[in-house]
Write an enzyme that holds these catalytic residues in place. Structure first.
Site, PDB file in Angstrom:
ATOM      1  N   LYS A   1       0.799  -1.188  -0.206  1.00  0.00           N
ATOM      2  CA  LYS A   1      -0.010  -0.011   0.098  1.00  0.00           C
ATOM      3  C   LYS A   1       0.876   1.296   0.087  1.00  0.00           C
ATOM      4  O   LYS A   1       0.625   1.935  -0.850  1.00  0.00           O
ATOM      5  CB  LYS A   1      -0.996   0.053   1.292  1.00  0.00           C
ATOM      6  CG  LYS A   1      -2.083  -1.189   1.312  1.00  0.00           C
ATOM      7  CD  LYS A   1      -2.922  -1.006   2.489  1.00  0.00           C
ATOM      8  CE  LYS A   1      -2.216  -0.999   3.857  1.00  0.00           C
ATOM      9  NZ  LYS A   1      -1.406  -2.540   3.902  1.00  0.00           N
ATOM     10  N   THR A   2       1.787   1.262   0.865  1.00  0.00           N
ATOM     11  CA  THR A   2       2.667   2.258   0.980  1.00  0.00           C
ATOM     12  C   THR A   2       3.456   2.425  -0.226  1.00  0.00           C
ATOM     13  O   THR A   2       3.567   3.625  -1.020  1.00  0.00           O
ATOM     14  CB  THR A   2       3.729   2.288   2.075  1.00  0.00           C
ATOM     15  OG1 THR A   2       2.593   2.210   3.253  1.00  0.00           O
ATOM     16  CG2 THR A   2       4.426   3.599   2.431  1.00  0.00           C
TER      17      THR A   2
ATOM     18  N   GLN B   1      -5.717  -2.936  10.742  1.00  0.00           N
ATOM     19  CA  GLN B   1      -4.527  -2.437  11.467  1.00  0.00           C
ATOM     20  C   GLN B   1      -4.802  -1.204  12.223  1.00  0.00           C
ATOM     21  O   GLN B   1      -4.158  -0.308  12.341  1.00  0.00           O
ATOM     22  CB  GLN B   1      -3.253  -2.312  10.513  1.00  0.00           C
ATOM     23  CG  GLN B   1      -3.043  -3.576   9.997  1.00  0.00           C
ATOM     24  CD  GLN B   1      -1.679  -3.148   9.077  1.00  0.00           C
ATOM     25  OE1 GLN B   1      -0.414  -2.694   9.654  1.00  0.00           O
ATOM     26  NE2 GLN B   1      -1.504  -3.379   7.808  1.00  0.00           N
TER      27      GLN B   1
ATOM     28  N   ARG C   1       4.841  -7.493  11.162  1.00  0.00           N
ATOM     29  CA  ARG C   1       6.019  -6.853  10.961  1.00  0.00           C
ATOM     30  C   ARG C   1       7.251  -7.670  10.489  1.00  0.00           C
ATOM     31  O   ARG C   1       8.211  -7.274  10.113  1.00  0.00           O
ATOM     32  CB  ARG C   1       6.575  -5.885  12.232  1.00  0.00           C
ATOM     33  CG  ARG C   1       5.463  -4.940  12.876  1.00  0.00           C
ATOM     34  CD  ARG C   1       5.122  -3.958  11.792  1.00  0.00           C
ATOM     35  NE  ARG C   1       3.743  -4.477  11.023  1.00  0.00           N
ATOM     36  CZ  ARG C   1       3.331  -3.687   9.948  1.00  0.00           C
ATOM     37  NH1 ARG C   1       3.994  -3.072   9.286  1.00  0.00           N
ATOM     38  NH2 ARG C   1       2.162  -4.273   9.637  1.00  0.00           N
TER      39      ARG C   1
ATOM     40  N   ASP D   1      -1.844   7.904   3.540  1.00  0.00           N
ATOM     41  CA  ASP D   1      -1.538   6.307   3.985  1.00  0.00           C
ATOM     42  C   ASP D   1      -2.257   6.201   5.559  1.00  0.00           C
ATOM     43  O   ASP D   1      -2.593   7.130   5.985  1.00  0.00           O
ATOM     44  CB  ASP D   1       0.015   6.323   4.180  1.00  0.00           C
ATOM     45  CG  ASP D   1       0.630   5.024   4.113  1.00  0.00           C
ATOM     46  OD1 ASP D   1      -0.308   4.054   4.145  1.00  0.00           O
ATOM     47  OD2 ASP D   1       1.730   4.590   4.295  1.00  0.00           O
ATOM     48  N   GLU D   2      -2.177   5.042   5.863  1.00  0.00           N
ATOM     49  CA  GLU D   2      -2.609   4.523   7.163  1.00  0.00           C
ATOM     50  C   GLU D   2      -4.110   4.995   7.285  1.00  0.00           C
ATOM     51  O   GLU D   2      -4.315   5.570   8.360  1.00  0.00           O
ATOM     52  CB  GLU D   2      -1.842   4.847   8.063  1.00  0.00           C
ATOM     53  CG  GLU D   2      -0.548   4.419   7.839  1.00  0.00           C
ATOM     54  CD  GLU D   2      -0.187   2.993   8.359  1.00  0.00           C
ATOM     55  OE1 GLU D   2      -1.156   2.106   8.697  1.00  0.00           O
ATOM     56  OE2 GLU D   2       0.898   2.224   8.290  1.00  0.00           O
TER      57      GLU D   2
END
Ligand code: ATP
Ligand code: MG
Length: 671
Positions: A29-30, A246, A604, A215-216
């Site tokens: 995504k990033t 998330q 992660r 983002d996020e």
């Protein structure tokens, strides 16, 4: 450079309307955001200054900017905005301060300043205790994030307690205005309110920001949501990426439902899902998928990876927390040798900062270098806070907090009696402490000598300010020498070496100001000391971490801070009930957010994941038997390698653990 997969490419190339990329961890995504910025500049010919990308932390913003500059060569990326929501808000306020009714030198109050102000207001009301203070501060923050004005809060109040809080909120806002200051939440709220009240100003900003990327997105709150909506307007130049699994900031006002709201607000929204994960081995991914399947889902996601099966995940139960920390340290030490890798390939993730103390000690014992995020930060150091307070006062003489911090640092023989009279005078006439020093004459009850001292101080502040207009850095250096700050440090430090270290930090701060000013000059922006200090203050607030980042160190951070990051080898410690899920969340029946937090932690890891727990742990002052986290039962057993469960466990370390553990903990209690 990695090739985009077809879905990613679609997300990057789609510019006909708003676009939402909804996808699980590590699916790129990033990466879509950075590639899309490059695409807009290079293929669509959009000037970088018309593009803004917003991320959650400064660290993420920095990384994103680096990635874009490596994709877009040369000056084409100049003028691009990549920042946090708060930084974007700050820029808007800086440019529009007149319309907003602030002077150009407005201050930003961090949580500590805001707390001090609230405390003062509550004491005046005669209602003060620390618990209450926390509650009021939280509530005000919630109100601001939900765009509730003080008047609305007052009229909505259902009880005398709520009414009291709403009144404090009103006074607090009035005080901020009087101090010519904004707090952290205002950085978003003020622009939103400005755009509501002044459509012409909004139009100007819409012309500037033609394409916005976020983002996020799952962690945006209501005011951030509105800010995005305002800036985008009806044009659809918007790409947001996020993962509802998330969402871990609900406790700070984040609203994951902002994802589904988008569909209502933009009926033409193009929803793109990514399913291939490029980060983790299949086993890690399967484990994460299993766990998160226990949460209800609005959007279904199925992540897969071609990174190979990978090693089984390890779950190690140790006798107690000391044994746990010891085990993590020795594992890192041995694995680094065995795998021939660096310390910086390891990360230790935990639920609460207090879990870091023992780990730190064990890492030190084994001489393993580590970097603790969120611990004592550069800006948290006394010497930096002192000098920053001077700079704040010089920039904004209405900043009473800064005034009080510096007035006797170093000592100027200005006693509390004098300060009390000054403060009384200032309160009665509703002026700042600084202005009071100028206005107060002989008729005040302050002895002449004291009055002179305090006026000399104020005069000197004015001089530094004037000097700063021509030569900002020279003025700051001279100021530090004038007050003989170095001498003051030597008087107060335990050793000359400590004092020198602190003075080194001060010069580092001065260098940072210099760099910022040079950067402003390069970008053709206003290169004043004022602007540089505002930037520093914000950086201070947002990134109380970082430094020495490129060094070879084990990374230690909370699960919350680990969002968006990735590490080859991850240790997730404290897999116990009451820790993860946290006791408060269990009590408040909010285990789903804890599960998402565990999901963030697991995802992660790129190559290996080791989870640990302690059989006994000191909690709330008592050594208690623990219960393994319920999340363990939600993981695929076939991919787990358990150790230390059952009767037979070789590394329990019972005999040495206990009596030393207590000693060690009591040592920490004294700190
Ligand atoms: P998170 O949800 O944790 O924020 P994300 O969806 O933002 O994750 P990224 O950080 O963008 O994912 O990507 C994860 C990793 O996958 C990165 O190391 C990135 O370089 C890599 N990656 C992304 N897309 C591709 C691709 N098409 N080919 C190869 N590697 C890729
Ligand atoms: Mg990401």
């Amino acid at each position: 450079m990695a090739q985009l997969n077809p879905r990613q490419r679609e997300a990057v190339h789609y510019i006909d309307g708003p676009c939402l990329v909804l996808a699980g961890a590590g699916s790129g995504k990033t990466s879509v955001i950075t590639r899309k910025i490059a695409y807009l500049i290079e293929e669509c010919g959009m000037a970088a200054r018309h593009i803004a990308a917003v991320t959650f932390t400064n660290k993420a913003a920095r990384e994103m900017k680096e990635r874009v500059t490596s994709l877009v060569k040369g000056p084409a990326s100049k003028g691009l905005t990549v920042s946090t929501f708060h930084n974007l808000g700050l820029n808007i306020i800086r440019r529009e301060h007149k319309t907003l009714g602030y002077k150009s030198n407005f201050s930003i109050f961090d949580a500590e300043d805001a707390r001090a102000l609230l405390k003062e207001l509550m004491m005046k009301e005669g209602d003060f205790n620390t618990d209450h203070l926390d509650m009021v501060q939280n509530q005000i923050s919630n109100w601001k994030n939900d765009l509730t004005t003080p008047d609305a809060a007052i009229s909505k109040a259902n009880s005398s307690g709520e009414e009291m809080m709403a009144l404090v909120y009103k006074r607090y806002n009035q005080a901020l205005k009087a101090y010519n200051a904004v707090d952290f939440d205002d950085l978003i709220l003020a622009p939103v309110q400005l755009f509501i009240d002044h459509p012409d100003v909004l139009e100007r900003w819409q012309k500037k920001i033609r394409y916005l990327l976020v983002d996020e997105y799952q962690d945006t709150n209501s005011s951030q949501y509105l800010l995005v909506k305002q800036l985008v307007g009806g044009r659809g130049g918007l790409t947001v990426v996020g993962d509802d699994d998330q969402s871990i900031y609900a406790w700070r006002g984040a609203r994951p439902e902002n994802m589904s709201l988008l569909k209502k607000d933009y009926p033409s929204l193009n929803l793109i899902k990514l399913e291939q994960n490029y980060r983790s081995t299949s086993r890690i991914l399967k484990t994460a998928n299993h766990l998160i399947a226990h949460n209800p889902h609005e959007f279904d996601k199925a992540l897969w990876s071609e990174m190979g099966m990978g090693e089984p995940l390890r779950l190690i139960r140790c006798a107690n927390e000391e044994a746990e920390a010891e085990r993590v340290a020795t594992e890192i030490f041995l694995q680094r040798q065995r795998r021939q890798i660096k310390f910086s390939d390891f990360a230790i993730l935990y639920r609460g900062n207090h879990q870091a103390r023992l780990l730190e000690m064990k890492l030190q014992q084994h001489q393993i270098p580590y970097k603790l995020s969120g611990g004592q930060s550069f800006f948290g150091r006394t010497e930096i806070k002192d000098i920053m307070a001077y700079l704040r006062l010089i920039m904004n003489t209405d900043d009473d907090n800064a005034f009080l911090r510096v007035i006797n640092t170093p000592r100027r023989q200005i006693g509390t009696g004098t300060l009390e009279s000054l403060s009384r005078y200032a309160t009665e006439r509703e002026v700042s402490l600084f202005d009071a020093t100028q206005e107060m004459g002989i008729q005040s009850h302050i002895p002449k000598k004291n009055l002179e001292r305090i006026q000399r101080f104020a005069h000197w502040i004015g001089q530094v300010r004037d000097n700063g207009e021509n030569d900002p850095i020279g003025a700051v250096r001279e100021m530090i020498e004038d007050i003989d700050y170095e001498g003051w440090l030597h008087q107060n430090a335990s050793s000359p070496k400590v004092a020198e270290g602190r003075m080194g930090n001060v010069w580092f701060l001065v260098d940072s100001i210099k760099w910022i000013i040079e950067r402003f000059e390069e970008d053709g922006e206003e290169a004043s000391l004022e602007a540089a200090v505002a930037k520093l203050l914000l950086r201070d607030m947002l990134e109380r971490q970082e430094e020495e980042e490129e060094m070879d160190q084990v990374q230690m951070l909370t699960l919350h801070a680990s969002k968006g990051l990735e590490y080859p080898h991850v240790f997730l410690v404290g897999m116990e009930e009451d820790l993860l899920p946290h006791r408060t969340s269990i009590e408040e029946d909010n285990v789903e957010e804890e599960r998402r937090l565990a999901y963030v932690g697991i995802t992660r890891a790129k190559r290996t994941l080791t989870m640990t727990l302690a059989g006994k742990r000191k909690m709330y002052g008592e050594i208690m038997e623990t219960t393994p986290s319920r999340f363990i039962d939600e993981l695929p057993e076939e991919d787990l390698e358990r150790e230390g469960f059952g009767d037979h466990c070789p590394d329990l370390n019972q005999s040495r653990g206990e009596e030393t553990l207590d000693n060690i903990l009591s040592m920490f209690d004294d700190l």
